[in-house]
Design a protein around this motif. Structure first.
Motif, PDB file in Angstrom:
ATOM      1  N   ALA A   2      49.553  23.214  53.789  1.00  0.00           N
ATOM      2  CA  ALA A   2      48.382  23.429  53.212  1.00  0.00           C
ATOM      3  C   ALA A   2      48.254  24.401  52.038  1.00  0.00           C
ATOM      4  O   ALA A   2      49.690  25.556  51.664  1.00  0.00           O
ATOM      5  CB  ALA A   2      48.615  24.314  54.771  1.00  0.00           C
ATOM      6  N   ALA A   3      47.451  24.776  51.139  1.00  0.00           N
ATOM      7  CA  ALA A   3      47.357  25.723  50.650  1.00  0.00           C
ATOM      8  C   ALA A   3      46.179  26.350  50.366  1.00  0.00           C
ATOM      9  O   ALA A   3      45.197  25.746  50.519  1.00  0.00           O
ATOM     10  CB  ALA A   3      47.798  25.233  48.981  1.00  0.00           C
ATOM     11  N   GLU A   4      46.250  27.921  49.809  1.00  0.00           N
ATOM     12  CA  GLU A   4      45.340  28.260  49.633  1.00  0.00           C
ATOM     13  C   GLU A   4      44.548  29.521  48.494  1.00  0.00           C
ATOM     14  O   GLU A   4      46.401  29.514  48.181  1.00  0.00           O
ATOM     15  CB  GLU A   4      45.114  29.720  50.906  1.00  0.00           C
ATOM     16  CG  GLU A   4      44.824  29.020  52.210  1.00  0.00           C
ATOM     17  CD  GLU A   4      44.336  30.415  52.942  1.00  0.00           C
ATOM     18  OE1 GLU A   4      44.138  31.468  53.063  1.00  0.00           O
ATOM     19  OE2 GLU A   4      44.825  30.002  54.727  1.00  0.00           O
ATOM     20  N   PHE A   5      44.030  29.890  47.835  1.00  0.00           N
ATOM     21  CA  PHE A   5      43.764  29.899  46.142  1.00  0.00           C
ATOM     22  C   PHE A   5      42.845  31.329  47.140  1.00  0.00           C
ATOM     23  O   PHE A   5      41.316  31.124  47.239  1.00  0.00           O
ATOM     24  CB  PHE A   5      42.895  29.347  45.429  1.00  0.00           C
ATOM     25  CG  PHE A   5      43.846  27.828  45.418  1.00  0.00           C
ATOM     26  CD1 PHE A   5      44.917  28.004  44.286  1.00  0.00           C
ATOM     27  CD2 PHE A   5      43.789  26.473  45.668  1.00  0.00           C
ATOM     28  CE1 PHE A   5      45.636  27.145  43.840  1.00  0.00           C
ATOM     29  CE2 PHE A   5      44.832  25.661  45.322  1.00  0.00           C
ATOM     30  CZ  PHE A   5      45.612  25.922  44.421  1.00  0.00           C
ATOM     31  N   HIS A   6      42.997  32.644  46.226  1.00  0.00           N
ATOM     32  CA  HIS A   6      42.907  33.492  46.368  1.00  0.00           C
ATOM     33  C   HIS A   6      42.656  33.943  44.989  1.00  0.00           C
ATOM     34  O   HIS A   6      43.250  34.014  44.161  1.00  0.00           O
ATOM     35  CB  HIS A   6      43.622  34.928  46.956  1.00  0.00           C
ATOM     36  CG  HIS A   6      44.076  34.333  48.979  1.00  0.00           C
ATOM     37  ND1 HIS A   6      43.117  34.258  49.751  1.00  0.00           N
ATOM     38  CD2 HIS A   6      44.900  33.684  49.292  1.00  0.00           C
ATOM     39  CE1 HIS A   6      43.937  34.027  50.731  1.00  0.00           C
ATOM     40  NE2 HIS A   6      44.507  33.442  51.063  1.00  0.00           N
ATOM     41  N   ALA A   7      41.318  34.384  44.510  1.00  0.00           N
ATOM     42  CA  ALA A   7      40.959  35.131  43.105  1.00  0.00           C
ATOM     43  C   ALA A   7      41.389  36.382  43.157  1.00  0.00           C
ATOM     44  O   ALA A   7      41.294  37.190  44.407  1.00  0.00           O
ATOM     45  CB  ALA A   7      39.205  35.085  43.576  1.00  0.00           C
ATOM     46  N   HIS A   8      41.987  37.034  42.001  1.00  0.00           N
ATOM     47  CA  HIS A   8      42.299  38.464  41.987  1.00  0.00           C
ATOM     48  C   HIS A   8      40.963  38.629  40.934  1.00  0.00           C
ATOM     49  O   HIS A   8      40.004  38.697  40.041  1.00  0.00           O
ATOM     50  CB  HIS A   8      43.555  38.413  40.670  1.00  0.00           C
ATOM     51  CG  HIS A   8      43.941  38.794  40.434  1.00  0.00           C
ATOM     52  ND1 HIS A   8      45.170  39.642  41.046  1.00  0.00           N
ATOM     53  CD2 HIS A   8      42.844  40.201  39.144  1.00  0.00           C
ATOM     54  CE1 HIS A   8      44.660  41.239  40.239  1.00  0.00           C
ATOM     55  NE2 HIS A   8      43.851  41.261  38.751  1.00  0.00           N
ATOM     56  N   VAL A   9      40.673  40.209  41.988  1.00  0.00           N
ATOM     57  CA  VAL A   9      39.488  41.066  41.967  1.00  0.00           C
ATOM     58  C   VAL A   9      40.402  42.307  40.879  1.00  0.00           C
ATOM     59  O   VAL A   9      40.277  42.951  41.984  1.00  0.00           O
ATOM     60  CB  VAL A   9      38.470  41.000  43.323  1.00  0.00           C
ATOM     61  CG1 VAL A   9      37.336  41.230  42.955  1.00  0.00           C
ATOM     62  CG2 VAL A   9      38.412  39.286  43.860  1.00  0.00           C
ATOM     63  N   ASP A  10      39.375  42.157  39.863  1.00  0.00           N
ATOM     64  CA  ASP A  10      39.947  43.550  39.694  1.00  0.00           C
ATOM     65  C   ASP A  10      38.219  44.858  39.978  1.00  0.00           C
ATOM     66  O   ASP A  10      38.376  46.015  40.724  1.00  0.00           O
ATOM     67  CB  ASP A  10      39.387  43.886  38.021  1.00  0.00           C
ATOM     68  CG  ASP A  10      41.235  43.529  37.349  1.00  0.00           C
ATOM     69  OD1 ASP A  10      42.159  43.252  38.247  1.00  0.00           O
ATOM     70  OD2 ASP A  10      40.948  42.968  36.401  1.00  0.00           O
ATOM     71  N   ARG A  11      37.050  44.011  40.044  1.00  0.00           N
ATOM     72  CA  ARG A  11      35.783  44.470  40.650  1.00  0.00           C
ATOM     73  C   ARG A  11      34.866  43.724  41.230  1.00  0.00           C
ATOM     74  O   ARG A  11      35.058  42.059  40.529  1.00  0.00           O
ATOM     75  CB  ARG A  11      35.446  45.291  39.123  1.00  0.00           C
ATOM     76  CG  ARG A  11      34.690  46.056  39.503  1.00  0.00           C
ATOM     77  CD  ARG A  11      33.358  46.832  38.519  1.00  0.00           C
ATOM     78  NE  ARG A  11      32.998  45.767  38.127  1.00  0.00           N
ATOM     79  CZ  ARG A  11      32.520  45.559  36.083  1.00  0.00           C
ATOM     80  NH1 ARG A  11      33.563  46.354  35.912  1.00  0.00           N
ATOM     81  NH2 ARG A  11      31.865  44.925  35.686  1.00  0.00           N
ATOM     82  N   LEU A  32      32.621  38.303  40.328  1.00  0.00           N
ATOM     83  CA  LEU A  32      33.848  39.629  40.578  1.00  0.00           C
ATOM     84  C   LEU A  32      34.128  39.152  38.813  1.00  0.00           C
ATOM     85  O   LEU A  32      34.065  38.130  38.171  1.00  0.00           O
ATOM     86  CB  LEU A  32      34.799  38.572  41.735  1.00  0.00           C
ATOM     87  CG  LEU A  32      35.267  37.262  40.956  1.00  0.00           C
ATOM     88  CD1 LEU A  32      36.413  37.769  40.192  1.00  0.00           C
ATOM     89  CD2 LEU A  32      35.854  36.684  42.529  1.00  0.00           C
ATOM     90  N   THR A  33      35.092  40.568  38.323  1.00  0.00           N
ATOM     91  CA  THR A  33      35.301  39.961  37.342  1.00  0.00           C
ATOM     92  C   THR A  33      37.126  40.718  37.221  1.00  0.00           C
ATOM     93  O   THR A  33      38.107  40.974  38.236  1.00  0.00           O
ATOM     94  CB  THR A  33      35.409  41.336  36.505  1.00  0.00           C
ATOM     95  OG1 THR A  33      33.858  41.804  36.788  1.00  0.00           O
ATOM     96  CG2 THR A  33      35.940  41.588  35.349  1.00  0.00           C
ATOM     97  N   GLN A  34      37.252  39.411  36.623  1.00  0.00           N
ATOM     98  CA  GLN A  34      39.311  39.339  36.375  1.00  0.00           C
ATOM     99  C   GLN A  34      39.986  39.790  35.389  1.00  0.00           C
ATOM    100  O   GLN A  34      39.103  40.829  34.744  1.00  0.00           O
ATOM    101  CB  GLN A  34      39.504  37.996  36.666  1.00  0.00           C
ATOM    102  CG  GLN A  34      39.256  37.464  38.145  1.00  0.00           C
ATOM    103  CD  GLN A  34      39.724  35.882  38.274  1.00  0.00           C
ATOM    104  OE1 GLN A  34      39.573  34.649  37.095  1.00  0.00           O
ATOM    105  NE2 GLN A  34      39.578  35.503  38.943  1.00  0.00           N
ATOM    106  N   PRO A  35      41.288  40.302  35.647  1.00  0.00           N
ATOM    107  CA  PRO A  35      42.094  40.629  34.222  1.00  0.00           C
ATOM    108  C   PRO A  35      41.772  40.305  32.767  1.00  0.00           C
ATOM    109  O   PRO A  35      41.342  38.703  32.788  1.00  0.00           O
ATOM    110  CB  PRO A  35      42.929  40.105  34.617  1.00  0.00           C
ATOM    111  CG  PRO A  35      43.591  40.161  36.329  1.00  0.00           C
ATOM    112  CD  PRO A  35      42.433  39.601  36.606  1.00  0.00           C
ATOM    113  N   GLY A  36      41.294  40.917  31.796  1.00  0.00           N
ATOM    114  CA  GLY A  36      40.921  40.602  30.078  1.00  0.00           C
ATOM    115  C   GLY A  36      39.344  39.968  30.748  1.00  0.00           C
ATOM    116  O   GLY A  36      38.583  39.863  29.589  1.00  0.00           O
TER     117      GLY A  36
END
Length: 114
Positions: A2-11, A32-36
């Motif tokens: 099994a795999a899970e993906f977690h979004a990176h969240v800056d804001r 959500l805002t991510q890096p860059g």
């Protein structure tokens, strides 16, 4: 396996109107805002946990009870005021980051006189 993906969240931002009138549903969105500076709407495949004040039913029309003053459907982003005179809080959490908005429920707008 099994795999899970977690979004990176800056804001995380939750956009909701300051007030919603009975009979005039409003749209609520989260981004959500991510890096860059990349912005991503909080929708599939982004996993989010939506919550609200105890007096708000979160889900479809079938679960509305007499004590609910509003209904929020995360699938459509629609917030409906059922009764005026209350203030409610909506919240969304993505990967441990939380955003919330406070909304006042108001009387239905009167139609203009002819």
């Amino acid at each position: 396996m099994a795999a899970e993906f977690h979004a990176h969240v800056d804001r995380l931002d939750l956009a909701a109107p300051a007030s919603v009138a009975v009979g005039a549903p409003a749209r609520v969105t989260a981004t959500l805002t991510q890096p860059g500076g990349r912005t991503v709407p909080v929708a599939a495949p982004v996993s989010a946990d939506w919550s609200a004040s105890p007096s708000v039913h979160t889900g479809g029309v079938d679960g509305v009870r007499p004590w609910h003053v509003a209904r929020f459907d995360p699938a459509t982003g629609e917030l409906s005021a059922l009764r005026p005179g209350a203030t409610v809080v909506l919240a969304v959490t993505v990967n441990g980051v939380r955003a919330e908005a406070t909304v006042t429920l108001t009387e239905a707008a009167l139609a203009p006189a002819a």
